[in-house]
Design an enzyme around this catalytic site. Structure first.
Site, PDB file in Angstrom:
ATOM      1  N   LYS A  48       1.129  -0.678  -0.291  1.00  0.00           N
ATOM      2  CA  LYS A  48       0.024  -0.151  -0.741  1.00  0.00           C
ATOM      3  C   LYS A  48       0.955   1.488  -0.216  1.00  0.00           C
ATOM      4  O   LYS A  48       1.995   1.137   0.453  1.00  0.00           O
ATOM      5  CB  LYS A  48      -1.156  -0.268   0.947  1.00  0.00           C
ATOM      6  CG  LYS A  48      -0.236   0.256   2.666  1.00  0.00           C
ATOM      7  CD  LYS A  48      -0.864  -0.672   3.281  1.00  0.00           C
ATOM      8  CE  LYS A  48      -0.156  -0.128   4.722  1.00  0.00           C
ATOM      9  NZ  LYS A  48      -0.980  -1.247   6.121  1.00  0.00           N
ATOM     10  N   ARG A  72     -10.212  -0.456  14.857  1.00  0.00           N
ATOM     11  CA  ARG A  72     -10.178  -0.199  13.656  1.00  0.00           C
ATOM     12  C   ARG A  72     -11.398  -0.975  13.039  1.00  0.00           C
ATOM     13  O   ARG A  72     -12.561  -1.013  12.928  1.00  0.00           O
ATOM     14  CB  ARG A  72      -8.645   0.476  12.988  1.00  0.00           C
ATOM     15  CG  ARG A  72      -8.454   1.408  12.236  1.00  0.00           C
ATOM     16  CD  ARG A  72      -7.184   0.973  11.527  1.00  0.00           C
ATOM     17  NE  ARG A  72      -7.185   0.034  10.970  1.00  0.00           N
ATOM     18  CZ  ARG A  72      -5.113  -0.166  10.628  1.00  0.00           C
ATOM     19  NH1 ARG A  72      -4.577   0.789  10.669  1.00  0.00           N
ATOM     20  NH2 ARG A  72      -4.859  -0.979  10.010  1.00  0.00           N
ATOM     21  N   TYR A  78      16.355  28.881   8.898  1.00  0.00           N
ATOM     22  CA  TYR A  78      15.381  29.618   9.631  1.00  0.00           C
ATOM     23  C   TYR A  78      15.490  29.490  10.765  1.00  0.00           C
ATOM     24  O   TYR A  78      15.219  28.700  11.666  1.00  0.00           O
ATOM     25  CB  TYR A  78      13.987  29.190   9.207  1.00  0.00           C
ATOM     26  CG  TYR A  78      13.844  29.625   7.413  1.00  0.00           C
ATOM     27  CD1 TYR A  78      13.679  30.962   6.637  1.00  0.00           C
ATOM     28  CD2 TYR A  78      13.946  28.476   7.356  1.00  0.00           C
ATOM     29  CE1 TYR A  78      13.520  30.847   5.610  1.00  0.00           C
ATOM     30  CE2 TYR A  78      13.646  28.496   5.667  1.00  0.00           C
ATOM     31  CZ  TYR A  78      13.219  30.086   4.932  1.00  0.00           C
ATOM     32  OH  TYR A  78      13.044  29.687   3.786  1.00  0.00           O
ATOM     33  N   MET A  86      12.121  23.204   3.567  1.00  0.00           N
ATOM     34  CA  MET A  86      11.282  22.264   2.468  1.00  0.00           C
ATOM     35  C   MET A  86      12.145  21.376   1.635  1.00  0.00           C
ATOM     36  O   MET A  86      12.055  20.463   1.235  1.00  0.00           O
ATOM     37  CB  MET A  86      11.140  23.571   1.945  1.00  0.00           C
ATOM     38  CG  MET A  86       9.434  22.872   0.749  1.00  0.00           C
ATOM     39  SD  MET A  86       8.881  23.381   0.049  1.00  0.00           S
ATOM     40  CE  MET A  86       8.212  24.414   1.145  1.00  0.00           C
TER      41      MET A  86
HETATM   42  C1  LIG Z   1       0.180  -2.190   6.810  1.00  0.00           C
HETATM   43  C2  LIG Z   1      -0.665  -3.084   7.702  1.00  0.00           C
HETATM   44  C3  LIG Z   1       0.199  -4.571   7.463  1.00  0.00           C
HETATM   45  C4  LIG Z   1       1.763  -4.820   7.257  1.00  0.00           C
HETATM   46  O1  LIG Z   1       2.453  -4.050   8.408  1.00  0.00           O
HETATM   47  P1  LIG Z   1       3.735  -4.765   8.187  1.00  0.00           P
HETATM   48  O2  LIG Z   1       3.965  -3.901   9.760  1.00  0.00           O
HETATM   49  O3  LIG Z   1       4.531  -3.033   7.432  1.00  0.00           O
HETATM   50  O4  LIG Z   1       4.161  -5.793   8.077  1.00  0.00           O
HETATM   51  C5  LIG Z   1      -0.454  -5.565   7.235  1.00  0.00           C
HETATM   52  N1  LIG Z   1      -2.015  -5.649   7.621  1.00  0.00           N
HETATM   53  C6  LIG Z   1      -2.617  -4.834   7.777  1.00  0.00           C
HETATM   54  C7  LIG Z   1      -4.312  -4.496   7.705  1.00  0.00           C
HETATM   55  C8  LIG Z   1      -2.191  -3.485   7.604  1.00  0.00           C
HETATM   56  O5  LIG Z   1      -2.662  -2.612   7.293  1.00  0.00           O
END
Ligand SMILES: *Cc1c(COP(=O)(O)O)cnc(C)c1O
Length: 338
Positions: A32, A125, A236, A284
Site C-alpha cells: 500500500k 479500527r 530559519y 523545504m
Molecule cells: C499495513 C498493514 C500490514 C503490514 O504491516 P507491516 O507492519 O508493514 O508488516 C498488515 N495488515 C494490515 C491490515 C495493514 O494495514
C-alpha cells in the site's frame, strides 16, 4: 542527480525468504501507499513475482488498479473495503475486497469474485465484531489485525477471539493475522502472513527481535560548502549559532523530500561513515550540516539512510516510526533498483 534511493533487489528477496523460513507460511505482501513510499513501479515486479508471495495487499482499489496496469497478475487484496462507486474497479481489475462493514456487503451484492472478511479482535479500527450475514458472497479468506504485538497477553487473546469468530466459516483458503511486528508468534491455524515493512528490512517497532537485511539507501548531494565565522546563525530562526569557525555543507534534501523537520539540530548524516550533525532548521528543499574538519567537496553524496543508519534509527530521533518517514519520501528522490 540531487538525491536518490537505492533499492537492493537481493535484500528484498532475501527478506521474503527469511520471512517464509521463520514462519513456514506463504506471504501476502503489503504494498500500500506506493509500496511504503519506496516506489510501487520499482519494487512490485520483484516482490509480486517472488515464488513465496501468493497475494499483494493494498489499501484501496485504485492502488490495485495501478498494480494491474503494471502487469501484475497475482491476486490483489484490497484491505479497505468496497463501495458502490468502486465496483467497476473491483470487477475490471479482478481485485479481491476485504469486507469489514455491512455497507461493503451491500455494495458487493452482485459481485461474484472472491472476498475476504475482516474481524476486529481488539484493534478498534476496521472489522466486524461478530460474524455477519455475508449473503451469497464467496468468502475464501478471513483476517484480523493485531494492535499490540509487543504485548503477548493482548496478542494471544486477539488470536483466540479470532479463532472463535471464524469457526462458522467453511472453506477458508486464506487465514491471515500476522504483520511484521508479530512474526515472532506461532499461529498454527493461520495459512499466510501479511507483511510489509520487514520486506524492506526495517523494524516495525523499536526493540523488535528479528532483523532483516537492509534493502534501502537514501543519499543526497552536497550542493554548497562554505566557511562561516564563529557566532554565525544557521537557517530559519537561527536555531543554531556556530560555536567556532564552521564549515557548513548544504545538502539537497529537505522536509518536502521526507527528511522530517523534527531532525533539525538532532539528526545526523554520514559522509564516508563519519557521523556529522544536522545544524539549524531543516528547510523545504535543503538541509545544512557541519563539515568542519571533514574532507568534503561539492557534489559528494551524504548518507541519510544506509549502512550507518536505518529509517528505524532515524525515526527514533525524529519521534516517529519508520513507516511515516518512508511514506513521506518525495517524487524528487530518484528510485534506483540495484
Ligand atoms: C499495513 C498493514 C500490514 C503490514 O504491516 P507491516 O507492519 O508493514 O508488516 C498488515 N495488515 C494490515 C491490515 C495493514 O494495514
Amino acid at each position: 542527480m540531487r538525491s536518490y534511493l537505492l533499492i537492493h533487489k537481493r535484500a528484498l528477496r532475501r527478506n521474503l525468504e527469511r520471512i517464509y523460513s521463520i514462519q513456514k507460511k506463504r506471504i501476502i505482501a503489503v504494498l500500500k501507499a506506493n509500496a511504503y513510499g519506496i516506489g510501487l513501479n520499482v519494487v512490485a515486479p520483484i516482490i509480486a513475482n517472488h515464488p513465496f508471495v501468493d497475494m499483494i495487499a493494498v489499501a484501496c482499489p485504485t492502488e490495485g488498479a495501478n498494480l494491474r496496469e503494471m502487469g501484475i497478475k497475482k491476486p490483489i487484496l484490497v484491505l479497505g473495503g468496497a463501495f458502490e462507486d468502486e465496483l467497476k474497479l473491483f470487477k475490471n481489475y479482478s481485485l479481491t475486497p476485504v469486507i469489514s462493514h455491512i455497507e461493503h456487503i451491500r455494495a458487493l451484492k452482485h459481485f461474484s469474485g472472491n472476498v475476504h472478511i475482516k474481524f476486529d479482535t481488539g484493534m478498534g479500527r476496521l472489522g466486524f465484531l461478530d460474524l455477519p450475514d455475508t449473503k451469497n458472497l464467496k468468502i475464501v479468506g478471513a483476517m484480523t489485525h493485531l494492535c499490540c504485538p509487543q504485548d503477548i497477553k493482548e496478542t494471544q487473546s486477539q488470536i483466540e477471539r479470532f479463532k472463535n469468530l471464524i469457526k462458522g466459516l467453511r472453506n477458508l483458503k486464506f487465514i491471515h493475522i500476522q504483520s511484521s511486528g508479530s512474526l515472532t508468534y506461532r499461529v498454527k491455524f493461520a495459512t499466510h502472513v501479511r507483511v510489509g515493512i520487514s520486506i524492506f528490512g526495517e523494524k516495525p517497532f523499536e526493540g523488535f527481535k528479528l532483523s532483516f537485511q537492509r534493502a534501502l539507501e537514501l543519499r543526497a548531494s552536497i550542493i554548497s560548502i562554505k566557511e562561516v565565522p564563529e557566532g554565525y546563525g544557521v537557517s530559519y530562526s537561527k536555531t543554531f549559532i556556530t560555536p567556532r569557525k564552521t564549515k557548513l555543507g548544504v545538502v539537497a534534501i529537505g522536509y518536502a523530500d521526507g527528511l522530517s523537520r523534527q531532525l533539525s539540530n538532532r539528526g545526523f548524516l554520514y559522509l564516508n561513515s563519519q557521523k556529522l550533525p544536522i545544524v539549524g532548521n531543516i528547510t523545504m528543499d535543503l538541509t545544512i550540516m557541519d563539515l568542519t574538519n571533514v574532507d568534503a567537496k561539492v557534489g559528494d553524496y551524504v548518507e541519510v539512510v544506509g549502512p550507518n543508519q536505518s529509517f528505524s534509527e532515524l525515526a527514533k530521533i525524529a519521534n516517529t516510526i519508520p513507516y511515516e518517514l518512508m511514506t513521506s519520501l518525495s517524487f524528487r528522490i530518484k528510485r534506483i533498483l540495484v
